[in-house]
Design a protein around this motif. Structure first.
Motif, mmCIF file in Angstrom:
data_model
loop_
_atom_site.group_PDB
_atom_site.id
_atom_site.type_symbol
_atom_site.label_atom_id
_atom_site.label_comp_id
_atom_site.label_asym_id
_atom_site.label_seq_id
_atom_site.Cartn_x
_atom_site.Cartn_y
_atom_site.Cartn_z
ATOM 1 N N GLY A 373 0.803 -1.209 0.000
ATOM 2 C CA GLY A 373 0.000 0.000 0.000
ATOM 3 C C GLY A 373 0.838 1.261 0.000
ATOM 4 N N LEU A 393 -3.326 -2.791 6.843
ATOM 5 C CA LEU A 393 -4.207 -1.915 6.084
ATOM 6 C C LEU A 393 -4.251 -2.397 4.642
ATOM 7 N N LEU A 395 -5.214 -0.815 0.978
ATOM 8 C CA LEU A 395 -5.530 0.389 0.213
ATOM 9 C C LEU A 395 -6.101 -0.034 -1.132
ATOM 10 N N THR A 410 -10.905 6.002 -3.601
ATOM 11 C CA THR A 410 -9.950 5.234 -2.796
ATOM 12 C C THR A 410 -10.490 5.095 -1.385
ATOM 13 N N THR A 412 -9.221 3.123 2.322
ATOM 14 C CA THR A 412 -8.239 2.349 3.078
ATOM 15 C C THR A 412 -8.986 1.602 4.163
ATOM 16 N N PHE A 426 -4.100 7.812 9.616
ATOM 17 C CA PHE A 426 -5.349 7.787 8.859
ATOM 18 C C PHE A 426 -6.241 8.961 9.265
ATOM 19 N N ILE A 514 -1.855 4.879 3.090
ATOM 20 C CA ILE A 514 -3.181 5.405 3.418
ATOM 21 C C ILE A 514 -3.557 6.433 2.352
#
Length: 595
Positions: A373, A393, A395, A410, A412, A426, A514
């Motif tokens: 990511g 995470l 993405l 987008t 996340t 974030f 992120i």
């Protein structure tokens, strides 16, 4: 005769291809050669037959260039691709951080002298002039030459030949005849006899046509000459246009006629130095045709969408938002560690195709888990595919091409319990996205005037991101469309009807990435009591998909930010909920609960 090579590209093929190119340079009497990620239309995306930079270096990013000298070969990339380029190119290529290091400065550091060759079809007038100015006084001259890569590329793909289709006024909002009349009036008022159009999306917009010459982007590769009386001459592969009804004011010519027809034009002829290939300007100069510089007359009208286009985009985003919510509901139901990135990409495209309205995805889906990511424009392959692990995470940056609009979103997503520092980052990214969403600003401001608003929360923590905050978006055209941007380098005033992305981010190499992205439309702002500034603008959000509450540190938000977040999620429930399955509706209710 030089050795030739196939289309496949990998790091191990870099050394022999570089050696072959240097052999071609020597035969041509050159001391260097430029290899850009570009075609003769100067759009961001290129057809497989124009992937010269990838063929030479193995680098697959959407922007960059190589400068090959006798003893060093630099590959110049911006902040989106710093991690990617190191993984893709062989040791014979040297990654260069661009634009922090400019080409002229790099050439100076290499003590480059002699002749630096370039293909004038692959560089704009502005690019060539800027480099010549930067090199002024040095013993290094730019030399226009035929492309040195093409003879080495044994199985270079054929040029695209997809059929051209009409784009109906019911989606465009304005007829082609009206667009041509307006653009021609612009030329007459400037005293210009004609304008050279080389951007395919400008030509598609002007003529209300679409095609499939570039993967994921419904454009037609062509050149055109717009005359002061509204007539248009189009240069392309005529066979592609066989299905269209004839128009007496549009003449279709073969590519091969373009060069000779340029020389026969009556000036002044307008060229846009930001997009016109240097070869066009050089041909006009050689023929003694007077040249005038000005903006492509289609670019700004195309950017300021019609009411019909904006309404279509709203509907496309509702349809796309429902598909995204079905996907996110499915994703949350999968056990942590049970999916790979490729599983995610395939599932998401499946939900979009289930709408029965998807023409294509709008770009290759980015699904980066954990450290992947952090690669800003990561594209999963069989070689890089990794599992989506617990505590990571994910993405996901994706979009769809629909007849009524182009989407780009987008999100996340937390897989399991997110790390504390990731959740804090974030929340800072979210604060920046909210700041752009809420801002009111005077008319005349450009993207450079607003970009910093999205970065303030990150800057306060000593963090930042290496890309612009937003790009323009087309109407069933390119997902990246100019001239508007939310970027510190954008000087174009924002105007009502422009669609942009709002996508701040943060990337920690080796751990996570992120990004949160909604699309927004510039609109006139309602007057406020006591206001003294006329013509204020604001942004209308048109993307409606939940933002992962599990990653939000509520205590970091101000009351105004929290209220915006709750109001946004309430709108998502109201707008998207009725379009969902029972399971996704239940998921949405939980995902959009007040903070």
């Amino acid at each position: 005769m030089f050795q030739t090579f196939s289309s496949s590209a990998s790091p191990d093929q870099g050394p022999p291809r570089l050696a072959a190119l240097r052999g071609a340079m020597e035969a041509a009497g050159l001391d260097g050669f430029l290899v850009p990620k570009a075609d003769r239309h100067q759009g961001e995306y290129v057809a497989p037959c124009d992937e010269r930079l990838t063929w030479l270096t193995g680098f697959t990013g959407s922007a960059g260039f190589a400068c090959v000298l006798k003893d060093v070969a630099g590959v110049f990339v911006d902040g989106r691709y710093r991690v990617q380029v190191r993984a893709q190119v062989a040791d014979v290529f040297t990654p260069v951080d661009w634009p922090e290091v400019g080409l002229a400065d790099w050439l100076k550091a290499q003590n480059a002298t002699g002749k630096l060759g370039y293909d004038p079809w692959l560089h704009t007038v502005r690019e060539v002039e800027a480099l010549e100015q930067a090199l002024d006084g040095r013993d290094l001259a730019l030399e226009p030459v035929t492309n040195l890569i093409d003879p080495l590329w044994a199985d270079r793909p054929d040029p695209p030949a997809a059929p051209v289709v009409d784009y109906p006024v019911s989606h465009a909002g304005t007829s082609s005849r009206a667009k041509r009349a307006s653009a021609a009036k612009t030329l007459r008022e400037a005293g210009h006899r004609a304008a050279i159009l080389t951007l395919p999306d400008s030509i598609c917009w002007l003529l209300n046509i679409r095609g499939a010459d570039i993967p994921r982007i419904p454009i037609v590769q062509a050149f055109a000459v717009l005359h002061e009386d509204g007539r248009v001459t189009v240069y392309s592969n005529p066979a592609k246009f066989a299905g269209l009804d004839p128009d007496p004011d549009i003449t279709l010519r073969d590519w091969r006629d373009f060069d000779g027809d340029l020389a026969a034009l009556d000036g002044p002829v307008r060229i846009d130095p930001l997009s016109c290939p240097a070869a066009v300007a050089q041909r006009l100069d050689a023929a003694g045709v007077a040249v005038a510089r000005g903006d492509d007359p289609c670019v700004l009208p195309k950017a300021c969408k019609s009411d019909v286009e904006i309404e279509g985009s709203r509907e496309a985003h509702l349809r796309d938002g429902a598909a995204m919510c079905e996907f996110l509901c499915w994703l949350d139901a999968q056990p942590a560690g049970s999916l790979t990135e490729i599983d995610v990409v395939r599932a998401l495209e499946g939900y979009r195709r289930a709408t029965n309205a998807l023409q294509d995805i709008s770009f290759e889906t980015i699904a980066g888990a954990g450290p992947n990511g952090a690669i800003v424009h990561y594209r999963v392959t069989e070689e890089t595919n990794r599992g989506v692990g617990d505590g990571e995470l994910l993405l996901v940056d994706s979009g769809g091409q629909y007849l009524d609009g182009t989407t780009d979103i987008t999100r996340t997503i937390a897989i399991g319990t997110p790390p504390q520092d990731a959740a804090e980052a974030f929340t800072r990214v979210l604060q920046g996205m909210i700041a752009i969403s809420r801002v009111r600003f005077p008319g005349g401001l450009a993207g450079r005037d607003l970009d910093a608003l999205a970065r303030v929360p990150l800057w306060a923590a000593g963090q930042d991101y290496g890309h612009g905050t937003g790009h323009g978006v087309g109407a069933y055209l390119s997902v990246h469309e100019g001239p508007q941007r939310l970027s510190r380098i954008s000087h174009v005033p924002l105007q009502p009807g422009m669609i942009l992305s709002n996508e701040p981010g943060f990337y920690l190499e080796g751990r996570f990435g992120i990004r949160i992205e909604n699309l927004i439309v510039v609109q006139p702002a309602p007057d406020l009591p006591g206001g003294t500034v006329d013509g204020m603008l604001h942004f209308e959000t048109i993307t409606w998909v939940p933002i992962d509450r599990r990653l939000i540190r509520v205590e970091m938000l101000t009351r105004a930010e929290r209220d915006w977040m709750d109001a946004y999620h309430a709108q998502v429930r109201a707008r998207i909920g009725p379009r969902l399955s029972d399971a996704a509706t239940a998921w949405l209710d939980a995902a959009t609960a007040p903070l």
